[in-house]
Design an enzyme around this catalytic site. Structure first.
Site, short mmCIF file in Angstrom:
data_model
loop_
_atom_site.label_atom_id
_atom_site.label_comp_id
_atom_site.label_asym_id
_atom_site.label_seq_id
_atom_site.Cartn_x
_atom_site.Cartn_y
_atom_site.Cartn_z
N GLU A 92 59.63 -3.22 -41.43
CA GLU A 92 57.93 -3.36 -41.55
C GLU A 92 58.15 -2.89 -43.06
O GLU A 92 57.91 -2.26 -44.27
CB GLU A 92 56.99 -3.19 -41.03
CG GLU A 92 56.83 -3.70 -39.56
CD GLU A 92 55.76 -2.88 -38.54
OE1 GLU A 92 55.04 -2.09 -38.93
OE2 GLU A 92 56.24 -3.47 -37.92
N ARG A 134 63.08 -1.29 -31.71
CA ARG A 134 62.48 -2.28 -30.72
C ARG A 134 62.79 -3.73 -31.16
O ARG A 134 62.33 -3.83 -32.18
CB ARG A 134 61.41 -1.15 -30.39
CG ARG A 134 60.10 -1.48 -30.81
CD ARG A 134 59.12 -0.51 -30.00
NE ARG A 134 57.54 -0.10 -30.93
CZ ARG A 134 57.62 -1.03 -31.13
NH1 ARG A 134 57.07 -2.47 -31.18
NH2 ARG A 134 56.40 -0.67 -32.84
#
Length: 617
Positions: free
Chosen positions: A258, A274
């Site tokens: 991110e 994940r």
């Protein structure tokens, strides 16, 4: 070969993983807290195992119990889903030590990236150790987990200590880890991320970009793929950085890197080791099933050298049981009905009749649209949400529709400050003024009103019914005349117990009416039927502060003592609900005459918390 998978999670993501497992012929095992004993994910799995524990919110954090459940049920693999233990390296090791297959990255990769402080150090960055006026604003952030929990924006140095305390408490509750750190807060950037998928043979795919800028409380609301409007060189840089991060920790499986993009620059935020909530938009664009790919990678299969080519645009909206107009307060109750048009994807952990409780995240479902272009995808999703049937607790459905149609969003000029700028306007839209009339006519038919049959020779008094709509009481009157029903200038074309057709200024509109107790749904508008003679004992005194949600009192303000003077908006106490802390403030300036709760009390919506005598009365 994997033959049986236990999902160490609940709700929507457990149901979504089970769906792929069924398609692949893999048996499924659910785990559940006592609060989730009859939840949808337990009903769709082949087996379900109870996780003992006194606190439902903490049950899914017991890795030892999850491993025991997997062994007892005969599962040979564990999928962590997202949240809870999904980024817990000790849990991954425990699964592997038990001889089970771990459907996720190596524990060492989780350790390197799951702690945001260590991840930043790995990427050559470091959090702030001291904060000065020049550093403001800053963001206090949980080192473990995500989803907006354990995060606080600090704009004044005087607020820093309280923000640290609150963030630690929330992080401990949500993730079992109270470590937090401080970093600069970029006011007006875009949240852009890159989906990666890596195998055990050294191949890493960068599956395009996603934009997740529309957020509330640092938790995503609308996501899309690809991120629109990025310069080609910046997009290439993001993909390169994501692949570099994966190689740096010998990553395996699905993950997300991110970034915050501002002024044409990419600022690394974190790597989530994940599957992400928003993974369906990437699946739609690349024609992949990421859960199926996770399973194949866990079995040792090699990825092709290059990923498939992307096609079109996808956008996802998260339906939350919450009221955006009242500080995003979570809502609970029965989900009577949820349907969406067939041309969009629905991922949910609920079905008709299920209860939305207080213990977990308030997300009801994700609705995903895919189309050849971004404009078509936005229009398709907004239309699907508009036509959806959603009967139950208050949701953010209207906010999602108006966000998808907002000019700043449709032209891809949105940033993470979108709701800071536009929330009041997006939540101030007036409800349908004819909804109470439609409800009244349908109720009259449903209740067999003998006076509803038509005109009578002798003049009669108008029929009157009362409804609460958007917090205000509405009186509806109608009477029968020689030419039909007279309803304040509105022509009643048709009315029965479930369907009313009204005409105004030559325009006809059809209203579908559904009843649950004293609640009415008129198309997408919710009303409450009021009794003709209200019970005076239910009326609260002026200045009463009522609980807006069910929850637990976790803190009282230092000056929250009867007899003290308080200012309107001043914090009095904090409720924890759905793993988040919610600040409850004084309704007016005046004297706190009573405080009816203490730390640890469980309260229901409408519970009298305190009374403030308004000095202006």
């Amino acid at each position: 070969m994997i033959t049986s998978v236990l999902v160490a999670n609940r709700g929507e993501i457990a149901c979504r993983i089970f769906r792929t497992c069924r398609e692949l012929g893999i048996r499924t095992v659910a785990v559940h807290s006592d609060a989730d004993a009859t939840a949808l994910h337990t009903r769709v799995a082949d087996q379900a195992v109870r996780l003992p524990g006194a606190a439902p919110a903490d049950t899914y954090l017991r890795g030892d119990l999850v491993v025991k459940a997997a062994l007892a049920a005969g599962a040979d693999a564990v999928h962590p889903g997202y949240g809870f233990l999904s980024e817990n390296a000790d849990f991954a090791r425990a699964v592997l030590d038990a001889g089970l297959t771990w459907i996720g990255p190596p524990p060492e990769a989780i350790e390197a990236m799951a702690s945001k402080t260590r991840a930043k150090q790995l990427m050559g960055l470091a959090p702030l150790t001291e904060v000065t006026e020049a550093d403001l604003p800053v963001l206090v952030k949980a080192a473990a987990g995500g989803g907006g929990r354990g995060m606080r924006v600090v704009r004044r140095l005087d607020d820093l200590d309280a923000a640290l305390e609150a963030a630690r408490a929330e992080a401990t509750s949500a993730f079992g880890d109270g470590e937090v750190f401080i970093e600069p807060y970029v006011e007006d950037g875009r949240h852009v991320e890159v989906q990666i998928l890596a195998d055990t043979h050294g191949t890493v795919w960068a599956l395009g970009t996603r934009d997740c800028s529309l957020q509330r409380r640092h938790q995503k609301v609308i996501e899309e793929a690809p991120a629109p409007g990025l310069p080609a060189d910046l997009e290439a840089e993001l993909r390169t950085l994501a692949v570099r991060a994966a190689h740096a920790v010998s990553y395996v499986g699905a993950g997300t890197v991110e970034f915050l993009v501002a002024d044409g620059r990419a600022h690394f935020l974190e790597m989530n080791t994940r599957l992400q909530v928003e993974h369906p938009v990437t699946e739609a664009v690349f024609g992949l099933d990421l859960v199926a790919e996770q399973l194949r990678v866990a079995e040792g299969a090699a990825l092709p050298p290059e990923p498939p080519a992307p096609h079109g645009h996808a956008v996802e909206a998260r339906l939350y049981a919450e009221d955006p107009a009242t500080g995003w307060t979570p809502q609970t109750g029965t989900l009577h009905r949820l349907t969406v048009p067939d041309d969009v994807r629905l991922d949910t952990g609920y079905t008709d009749g299920d209860e939305i409780g207080v213990h977990y995240d308030p997300m009801i479902a994700k609705v995903v649209a895919h189309a050849p272009t971004r404009a078509e995808a936005l229009r398709k999703l907004a239309g699907a949400l508009d036509r959806a049937t959603l009967h139950g607790p208050t949701t953010n459905r209207a906010l999602l529709i108006h966000s998808l149609r907002h000019d700043e969003f449709t032209t891809a000029r949105m940033t993470t400050a979108f709701y800071d700028r536009h929330l009041p306007h997006l939540t101030a839209l007036a409800p349908d003024p004819h909804a109470p009339l439609a409800a009244a006519l349908a109720d009259a038919r449903a209740h067999g009103d003998p006076r509803f049959g038509g005109w009578r020779n002798l003049p009669s008094r108008p029929h009157t019914r009362h409804y609460e709509l958007a917090g205000e009481e509405h009186e509806v009157t109608y009477r029968h005349t020689r030419t039909g029903l007279d309803a304040d200038g509105v022509t009643v074309v048709h009315a029965d117990a479930d369907r009313v057709v009204l005409e105004t200024d030559g325009i006809r509109r059809t209203y579908e009416v559904t009843r649950y107790g004293d609640t009415r749904y008129v198309n997408t508008t919710e009303l409450r039927a009021l009794p003709r003679f209200p019970d005076p004992t239910t009326t609260q005194a002026a200045g009463s502060l009522l609980a807006p949600m069910p929850g637990t009192v976790v803190r009282l303000a230092d000056n929250a003592k009867p007899g003290t003077r308080v200012e309107a908006g001043q914090p009095l106490l904090w409720l924890e609900a759905m793993k988040m802390e919610h600040k409850i403030t004084a309704p007016a300036t005046g004297t706190l005459t009573s405080l009816n709760v203490t730390v640890g009390d469980q309260v229901e919506p409408g519970t009298l918390l305190a009374v403030v005598e308004d000095e202006l009365r």
